[in-house]
Design an enzyme around this catalytic site. Sequence first.
Site, short mmCIF file in Angstrom:
data_model
loop_
_atom_site.label_atom_id
_atom_site.label_comp_id
_atom_site.label_asym_id
_atom_site.label_seq_id
_atom_site.Cartn_x
_atom_site.Cartn_y
_atom_site.Cartn_z
N ALA A 10 -8.32 31.68 -17.77
CA ALA A 10 -8.62 32.95 -19.01
C ALA A 10 -8.01 34.22 -18.52
O ALA A 10 -8.10 34.75 -17.46
CB ALA A 10 -9.83 32.75 -19.55
N ASP A 11 -7.56 35.29 -19.68
CA ASP A 11 -7.21 36.46 -19.51
C ASP A 11 -7.70 37.28 -20.83
O ASP A 11 -7.37 36.40 -21.77
CB ASP A 11 -6.15 36.73 -19.10
CG ASP A 11 -5.85 38.08 -18.30
OD1 ASP A 11 -5.94 38.41 -17.27
OD2 ASP A 11 -5.41 39.08 -19.19
N THR A 12 -8.31 38.42 -20.68
CA THR A 12 -8.75 39.01 -21.91
C THR A 12 -7.99 40.25 -21.87
O THR A 12 -7.97 40.99 -20.88
CB THR A 12 -10.04 39.25 -21.96
OG1 THR A 12 -10.84 37.87 -22.18
CG2 THR A 12 -10.40 40.05 -23.17
N GLY A 33 -6.65 34.89 -24.03
CA GLY A 33 -5.72 33.71 -23.60
C GLY A 33 -6.35 32.73 -22.67
O GLY A 33 -7.25 33.06 -21.75
#
Length: 193
Positions: free
Chosen positions: A76-78, A113
Amino acid sequence: MLENLNKYDIILASGSPRRRELLSGLGLPFRVSTLSDIDESYPADMPADDVAEFLSHKKAEAYLKNLGDDQLIITADTVVVCGKEVIGKPADAEDARRMLKRLSGNVHHVVTGVTVTTKQKTVSFSTITEVSFAILSDDEISYYISHYQPFDKAGAYGIQEWIGFVGVEGITGSYFNVMGLPIQRLYQVLKNF
């Protein structure tokens, strides 16, 4: 629940304690594994709302070559997007101060994501939550930075911390997405994986 995943060794590829906490809430057995030095660059002309999903997929690709047949990895990436500017994690206290001043009194959105990957299948998605911030004084910003050290958080803030209590006027969308993992959407993806 999620018996369809019993055959997998589930790996959360994140050092984020918030993501660990949220994934634990699903009652799934998983372990954490992180790689260092993953390239987190993205094309300069990429639309801001696409960056988080692009990076989550890029992270998944870094793990793929070492992934076993029975393993499932979640990456994940924010990012925080204010206007058209992508705001990642602050480099230091001054950078955090600049970010929080930019968010103060404005509406921004948080994009996370997520990519779920096995050797046979990859599913990526992103979730967007709109956040409205009150005007923050310089003293409030300084207090938050000195007491909470938000250097590992996109946009230099954690909604679940003091600044979320005093600064967030409202949100539209998933609260957990702002924490770093849109857990309801991830549950739906895992249920259908």
